[in-house]
Design an enzyme around this catalytic site. Structure first.
Site, PDB file in Angstrom:
ATOM      1  CG  HIS A 466      -2.154   0.665   1.130  1.00  0.00           C
ATOM      2  ND1 HIS A 466      -2.299   1.843   0.210  1.00  0.00           N
ATOM      3  CD2 HIS A 466      -3.450   0.623   1.593  1.00  0.00           C
ATOM      4  CE1 HIS A 466      -3.641   2.426   0.395  1.00  0.00           C
ATOM      5  NE2 HIS A 466      -4.388   1.769   0.957  1.00  0.00           N
ATOM      6  CE1 TYR A 582      -9.006   7.093   6.965  1.00  0.00           C
ATOM      7  CE2 TYR A 582     -10.251   6.063   5.154  1.00  0.00           C
ATOM      8  CZ  TYR A 582      -9.096   6.767   5.690  1.00  0.00           C
ATOM      9  OH  TYR A 582      -7.946   7.092   4.836  1.00  0.00           O
ATOM     10  CB  THR A 595      -6.635   9.026   0.610  1.00  0.00           C
ATOM     11  OG1 THR A 595      -5.589   8.910   1.589  1.00  0.00           O
ATOM     12  CG2 THR A 595      -6.626   8.000  -0.632  1.00  0.00           C
TER      13      THR A 595
END
Length: 765
Positions: A466, A582, A595
């Site tokens: 990630h 979230y 993000t």
């Protein structure tokens, strides 16, 4: 063997007459072709680099401008207002030129300077246009005059065929929000989660922070925003990802699934051949910058998609990104093989790759001691892996083999299991998801930018690290690969890759290891830790096909807002209370943006949920509350996309406070709050390469991620076409408060209950 002969570039023998040298024509041919390919690649990169560097102008515009300026010399008109004459007088080599040559050179220099000035003007004009975000806040299907004008100007300045990175220099920087706005939005977001007394305490702490030390922290953050390309992204990558010392398997990596209903071939080696070749095609276009950009999104993350590996460190990891990697590493039944991806200066054809992978599948070699579960080191504790790497993999065959893995284009696992969607097996997607997320804990190299997994039955998927990029970036590549695999490359009737086989290819190289017993014990401990994590993951994936985006849009609401409100209703029914929620949003409209968080649990959404649980409340009142909650969610999502979010700003203020040694109770409280419901929407159809109206079976189930909180849920959802939504739900078995299957049923019922408020029905296909 032919391979052995081709592997030797020259041979020599010593005779009484001297040395007799024998060169291999075949090897010289491949060396020549490789060199030609390398120089061709450099030339294309240079050309595309020039096109990107002068964007939004073009090299041809320079020639046109030079010709125009030169033409004015013959009409005795001076558009330079005397600048050409000034240049002529200051030319350092004017003594060696005729007057006419001096005039021509001066005119060319003036035209070039004027051209560069126009490029800067156009670039800053485009940056100003891309800084306009009013279009995001307009109602769907309605465009104001200013938005229409903005759209036409952007199209006009964008040119006809912009390259992938053409817009990078014109993208605006992520703005730093005002502290007052961020604190106000934060207090508004926690109001539905706190009672009156707790809220007053939080309000007091927040107001004290706003007075001091927030102004001081904000000044440093604004300074950073001026100096860096993005005031968030580098710290986000460093502190959220690379400095995390816990296992990245499940906790950080995410996965992507294959096509739901279609399996192009059931031959494992053939599917691997086509897909790897498609990925190489994608990589070539990526390196050349030839993919069409998604306007006005930043493409920065794509640079590290291939040839990238996360390298462990004791205190922090780092990302190693290389260029022109010509091999990949394949894992099968506990062995690692190095496979060259080029032959004679070109990519291997799908049929040639199939041959190589079939050789690996048929190789009877047994794993060496410690080799089978070696990759468990990448699934365990980062400090343990870093120390083991320095001690046992820094020299000899272990270093050479580890280098082969870490410098590979990507990592491929030829899995010995079969997975995929089976309509007759309700748990098939659950097992498929768990396999992609963690596998056996030792058959994916979790540090590589991504691991491609090809199953025994021809199904496939990805496990992605990630830190280098987010799921939309992987989704962009995945869509290209699926479309190329199915609609361009294809398979023979027997399921093999198309094309002739090349038996002259060198065999895949079996990587060698010499792993001492002490290191084997460390591998075992890492595997034990990873298996505990994997066994604790409770996963449930399901297809929601009762209705989809088509019906939701007829309800005149955002599909994302509809689903988020359904998740709030499901959460309340599951636990009897609300929680901090979230939702991931993109900030890629800004340079190097990644993000932002949308806090989906709001006063409006909780009011709607309570109304849904009140059987005596009228339907129209519930609809009114739904619309208020949906509008609120849409507005928050738009604010997050346009740089006015809450959490990234507070995160960066916290980092500044740590650098300055300032203790802030408010920031500590904010960053310690657990996200018990973490959600994300995976985008589909970014490239529109597959017409799902024409080919409705060629759809992917998207992907998902592991649970974020020990007692919470992770939910990924994908809106597929007009009539399908897929959900991927994760939680932990050890928590008595969570059950992924139960939560999935709550989501399904919540979707149906909200739909019942509207007098609309799903259109018949």
């Amino acid at each position: 063997m032919a391979e052995a002969h081709q592997a030797v570039g020259f041979q020599f023998t010593v005779t009484p007459e001297g040395i007799d040298l024998h060169l291999s024509r075949e090897v010289l041919k491949h060396i020549y072709l490789s060199g030609v390919t390398s120089w061709r690649k450099r030339a294309i990169r240079l050309k595309n680099g020039i096109l990107t560097g002068v964007y939004p102008a073009s090299p041809s515009s320079w020639l046109i401008l030079v010709i125009a300026i030169m033409s004015t010399l013959y009409t005795r008109v001076d558009p330079s207002m005397g600048m050409i004459d000034s240049i002529k007088e200051t030319l350092p080599v004017s003594d060696y030129m005729t007057v006419q040559t001096q005039t021509v050179v001066s005119a060319i220099l003036f035209a070039t300077g004027l051209w560069f000035s126009l490029i800067l003007i156009l670039r800053y004009t485009l940056k100003a246009l891309l800084s306009y975000h009013g279009w995001i806040f307009e109602s769907h299907g309605k465009k104001s005059f200013s938005t229409k004008l903005w759209l036409n100007l952007v199209k006009m300045l964008s040119g006809q065929r912009p390259l992938l990175y053409s817009f990078q220099a014109s993208l605006p920087k992520l703005p730093v929000p005002r502290v007052e706005d961020t604190v106000r939005r934060y207090l508004e977001s926690v109001r539905p989660l706190l009672d009156d007394e707790a809220y007053k305490q939080m309000e007091t702490v927040a107001n004290e922070f706003e007075k001091d030390p927030a102004p001081k922290l904000q000044k440093y953050l604004i300074l950073k925003s001026w100096w860096s390309a993005n005031y968030v992204s580098d710290w986000w990558e460093q502190y959220i990802y690379l400095r995390s010392r816990g296992p990245i398997m499940v906790n950080s990596n995410f996965y992507t699934m294959d096509l739901l209903y279609i399996t192009p071939t059931h031959r494992q080696a053939a599917r691997a051949g086509n897909v790897v070749h498609a990925m190489l095609q994608y990589r070539r276009k990526l390196e050349r910058g030839e993919h069409a950009p998604v306007i006005p999104m930043c493409s920065f993350q794509m640079e590290r998609m291939f040839n990238t590996c996360r390298i462990p460190g004791v205190e922090t990891d780092y990302l190693q990104h290389l260029k022109d990697r010509k091999h990949l590493v394949v894992y099968h039944r506990g062995r690692f093989f190095k496979v060259w991806l080029y032959y004679g200066g070109r990519h291997l054809f799908p049929s040639e790759l199939e041959t190589q992978f079939q050789r690996i599948l048929g190789d009877p070699t047994e794993p060496r001691p410690g080799e089978e579960r070696l990759a468990a080191l990448t699934a365990g504790d980062r400090v343990t892996w870093a120390r083991a790497r320095m001690k046992y993999f820094s020299q000899g065959v272990n270093k050479a083999s580890l280098d082969a893995i870490e410098t590979a284009a990507f990592f491929l696992t030829l899995d010995d299991e079969s997975h995929g969607y089976d309509p007759e097996n309700g748990r098939s997607l659950d097992m498929y998801a768990k396999s992609l997320l963690h596998g056996k804990c030792y058959d994916r190299w979790f540090d590589k930018s991504f691991t491609l997994i090809i199953y025994k039955n021809g199904k496939m998927g990805l496990n992605a690290e990630h830190s280098w990029g987010d799921s939309p970036i992987v989704g962009h590549m995945w869509e290209y690969v699926l479309a190329t695999d199915c609609f361009q490359l294809g398979y023979t009737e027997e399921g093999h890759c198309k094309g002739d086989t090349n038996k002259g290819l060198a065999l895949p190289t079996l990587l060698q290891w010499d792993i001492p017993s002490e290191c084997q014990e460390i591998i075992t401990r890492s595997y034990t830790l990873a298996k505990e994590i994997a066994d604790d993951v409770d996963f449930h994936s399901f297809l929601f096909d009762e209705f989809g985006k088509g019906l939701i849009k007829r309800c005149r609401t955002s599909p994302d807002a509809f689903i988020q409100l359904a998740l709030q209703l499901a959460q309340f029914r599951d636990k009897g209370k609300f929680c901090l929620t979230y939702e991931s949003s993109m900030t890629r409209m800004f340079k190097e943006g990644r993000t932002e968080t949308v806090r989906s649990c709001t006063c409006e959404s909780t009011a709607f949920v309570r109304a849904m649980e009140d059987e005596e409340m009228f339907r129209l009142r519930k609809l009114e509350l739904f619309q208020k909650a949906a509008d609120k969610h849409q507005n928050m999502y738009r604010l997050a996309m346009t740089g006015s979010g809450i959490d990234r700003h507070l995160f960066c203020l916290y980092i500044v406070s740590k650098y300055l040694g300032i203790d802030s109770p408010f920031l500590k409280q904010v960053l310690s709050e657990p996200w018990r419901l973490s959600t994300s929407q995976t985008p589909q159809q970014q490239l529109n390469l597959i017409d799902i109206q024409k080919f409705p079976k060629y759809v992917s189930a998207g992907g998902g991620f592991g649970p974020v909180a020990d007692d919470g849920y992770g939910v990924s959802y994908i809106i597929v076409g007009e009539n399908l939504i897929t959900f991927h739900i994760s939680s932990k078995f050890f928590s008595p408060e969570t059950d992924s299957y139960r939560f999935g049923q709550n989501i399904r019922q919540a979707m149906l209950d909200i739909k019942a408020l509207f007098n609309v029905e799903k259109k018949k296909p």
